[in-house]
Design a protein around this motif. Structure first.
Motif, PDB file in Angstrom:
ATOM      1  N   ILE A   1       0.837  -1.201   0.000  1.00 17.05           N
ATOM      2  CA  ILE A   1       0.000   0.000   0.000  1.00 17.05           C
ATOM      3  C   ILE A   1       0.873   1.253   0.000  1.00 17.05           C
ATOM      4  O   ILE A   1       0.654   2.183  -0.780  1.00 17.05           O
ATOM      5  N   ILE A   2       1.888   1.261   0.856  1.00 13.63           N
ATOM      6  CA  ILE A   2       2.787   2.414   0.925  1.00 13.63           C
ATOM      7  C   ILE A   2       3.491   2.619  -0.407  1.00 13.63           C
ATOM      8  O   ILE A   2       3.547   3.741  -0.937  1.00 13.63           O
ATOM      9  N   LEU A   3       4.018   1.538  -0.978  1.00 14.22           N
ATOM     10  CA  LEU A   3       4.718   1.624  -2.257  1.00 14.22           C
ATOM     11  C   LEU A   3       3.813   2.160  -3.360  1.00 14.22           C
ATOM     12  O   LEU A   3       4.194   3.072  -4.102  1.00 14.22           O
ATOM     13  N   LEU A   4       2.612   1.629  -3.454  1.00 15.65           N
ATOM     14  CA  LEU A   4       1.686   2.065  -4.498  1.00 15.65           C
ATOM     15  C   LEU A   4       1.246   3.509  -4.299  1.00 15.65           C
ATOM     16  O   LEU A   4       1.125   4.267  -5.259  1.00 15.65           O
ATOM     17  N   GLU A   5       1.024   3.900  -3.062  1.00 16.21           N
ATOM     18  CA  GLU A   5       0.624   5.288  -2.798  1.00 16.21           C
ATOM     19  C   GLU A   5       1.751   6.262  -3.105  1.00 16.21           C
ATOM     20  O   GLU A   5       1.509   7.375  -3.577  1.00 16.21           O
ATOM     21  N   GLN A   6       2.997   5.850  -2.874  1.00 13.86           N
ATOM     22  CA  GLN A   6       4.143   6.730  -3.174  1.00 13.86           C
ATOM     23  C   GLN A   6       4.250   7.007  -4.668  1.00 13.86           C
ATOM     24  O   GLN A   6       4.730   8.056  -5.068  1.00 13.86           O
ATOM     25  N   HIS A   7       3.795   6.068  -5.483  1.00 13.80           N
ATOM     26  CA  HIS A   7       3.872   6.245  -6.934  1.00 13.80           C
ATOM     27  C   HIS A   7       2.699   7.056  -7.482  1.00 13.80           C
ATOM     28  O   HIS A   7       2.650   7.358  -8.668  1.00 13.80           O
ATOM     29  N   GLU A   8       1.747   7.382  -6.616  1.00 17.61           N
ATOM     30  CA  GLU A   8       0.599   8.220  -6.979  1.00 17.61           C
ATOM     31  C   GLU A   8      -0.103   7.718  -8.244  1.00 17.61           C
ATOM     32  O   GLU A   8      -0.417   8.485  -9.155  1.00 17.61           O
ATOM     33  N   LEU A   9      -0.339   6.417  -8.286  1.00 15.50           N
ATOM     34  CA  LEU A   9      -1.017   5.810  -9.432  1.00 15.50           C
ATOM     35  C   LEU A   9      -2.528   5.899  -9.271  1.00 15.50           C
ATOM     36  O   LEU A   9      -3.046   5.926  -8.152  1.00 15.50           O
ATOM     37  N   ASP A  10      -3.212   5.910 -10.396  1.00 18.99           N
ATOM     38  CA  ASP A  10      -4.665   5.881 -10.402  1.00 18.99           C
ATOM     39  C   ASP A  10      -5.148   4.583  -9.761  1.00 18.99           C
ATOM     40  O   ASP A  10      -4.597   3.504 -10.034  1.00 18.99           O
ATOM     41  N   ALA A  11      -6.148   4.672  -8.915  1.00 21.31           N
ATOM     42  CA  ALA A  11      -6.646   3.501  -8.192  1.00 21.31           C
ATOM     43  C   ALA A  11      -7.108   2.388  -9.135  1.00 21.31           C
ATOM     44  O   ALA A  11      -6.885   1.209  -8.863  1.00 21.31           O
ATOM     45  N   LYS A  12      -7.734   2.754 -10.253  1.00 22.24           N
ATOM     46  CA  LYS A  12      -8.180   1.738 -11.209  1.00 22.24           C
ATOM     47  C   LYS A  12      -6.990   0.999 -11.818  1.00 22.24           C
ATOM     48  O   LYS A  12      -7.036  -0.217 -12.007  1.00 22.24           O
ATOM     49  N   THR A  13      -5.921   1.725 -12.113  1.00 25.05           N
ATOM     50  CA  THR A  13      -4.715   1.114 -12.652  1.00 25.05           C
ATOM     51  C   THR A  13      -4.120   0.138 -11.647  1.00 25.05           C
ATOM     52  O   THR A  13      -3.712  -0.970 -12.006  1.00 25.05           O
ATOM     53  N   VAL A  14      -4.079   0.546 -10.391  1.00 22.42           N
ATOM     54  CA  VAL A  14      -3.546  -0.315  -9.334  1.00 22.42           C
ATOM     55  C   VAL A  14      -4.375  -1.592  -9.229  1.00 22.42           C
ATOM     56  O   VAL A  14      -3.832  -2.699  -9.160  1.00 22.42           O
ATOM     57  N   LEU A  15      -5.692  -1.462  -9.250  1.00 20.32           N
ATOM     58  CA  LEU A  15      -6.550  -2.643  -9.137  1.00 20.32           C
ATOM     59  C   LEU A  15      -6.380  -3.580 -10.330  1.00 20.32           C
ATOM     60  O   LEU A  15      -6.379  -4.803 -10.163  1.00 20.32           O
ATOM     61  N   GLN A  16      -6.218  -3.024 -11.518  1.00 19.81           N
ATOM     62  CA  GLN A  16      -5.990  -3.860 -12.697  1.00 19.81           C
ATOM     63  C   GLN A  16      -4.666  -4.612 -12.566  1.00 19.81           C
ATOM     64  O   GLN A  16      -4.583  -5.800 -12.877  1.00 19.81           O
ATOM     65  N   ALA A  17      -3.644  -3.937 -12.111  1.00 18.46           N
ATOM     66  CA  ALA A  17      -2.344  -4.579 -11.921  1.00 18.46           C
ATOM     67  C   ALA A  17      -2.411  -5.645 -10.836  1.00 18.46           C
ATOM     68  O   ALA A  17      -1.857  -6.742 -10.992  1.00 18.46           O
ATOM     69  N   LEU A  18      -3.105  -5.344  -9.750  1.00 18.50           N
ATOM     70  CA  LEU A  18      -3.225  -6.321  -8.667  1.00 18.50           C
ATOM     71  C   LEU A  18      -4.006  -7.557  -9.097  1.00 18.50           C
ATOM     72  O   LEU A  18      -3.723  -8.668  -8.635  1.00 18.50           O
ATOM     73  N   ASP A  19      -4.950  -7.381 -10.014  1.00 21.71           N
ATOM     74  CA  ASP A  19      -5.683  -8.521 -10.553  1.00 21.71           C
ATOM     75  C   ASP A  19      -4.731  -9.450 -11.295  1.00 21.71           C
ATOM     76  O   ASP A  19      -4.794 -10.679 -11.132  1.00 21.71           O
ATOM     77  N   ILE A  20      -3.830  -8.881 -12.076  1.00 18.60           N
ATOM     78  CA  ILE A  20      -2.843  -9.680 -12.806  1.00 18.60           C
ATOM     79  C   ILE A  20      -1.912 -10.391 -11.812  1.00 18.60           C
ATOM     80  O   ILE A  20      -1.632 -11.588 -11.950  1.00 18.60           O
ATOM     81  N   VAL A  21      -1.461  -9.661 -10.813  1.00 17.02           N
ATOM     82  CA  VAL A  21      -0.573 -10.241  -9.802  1.00 17.02           C
ATOM     83  C   VAL A  21      -1.285 -11.370  -9.058  1.00 17.02           C
ATOM     84  O   VAL A  21      -0.705 -12.440  -8.829  1.00 17.02           O
ATOM     85  N   THR A  22      -2.532 -11.150  -8.689  1.00 16.38           N
ATOM     86  CA  THR A  22      -3.309 -12.177  -7.983  1.00 16.38           C
ATOM     87  C   THR A  22      -3.410 -13.444  -8.817  1.00 16.38           C
ATOM     88  O   THR A  22      -3.177 -14.554  -8.312  1.00 16.38           O
TER      89      THR A  22
END
Length: 55
Positions: A21-42
């Motif tokens: 969470i800290i890492l992703l927030e530091q990169h100031e990415l769009d929440a939808k982009t983060v969720l799409q990436a996390l879906d791939i990681v999952t």
């Protein structure tokens, strides 16, 4: 007990989640982009678990 001690005593998956969470927030990415990436990681890690279970 301080928040730091609480996290130090937390299970590894909770510590990892906080770090991510800290890492992703530091990169100031769009929440939808983060969720799409996390879906791939999952999906990737689910496949790894399936593969290790079948050994």
């Amino acid at each position: 007990m301080s928040d730091k001690n609480t996290l130090e005593n937390a299970p590894n998956h909770v510590k990892l989640a906080v770090d991510l969470i800290i890492l992703l927030e530091q990169h100031e990415l769009d929440a939808k982009t983060v969720l799409q990436a996390l879906d791939i990681v999952t999906k990737d890690f689910e496949n790894k678990v399936k593969e290790s279970d079948s050994l």
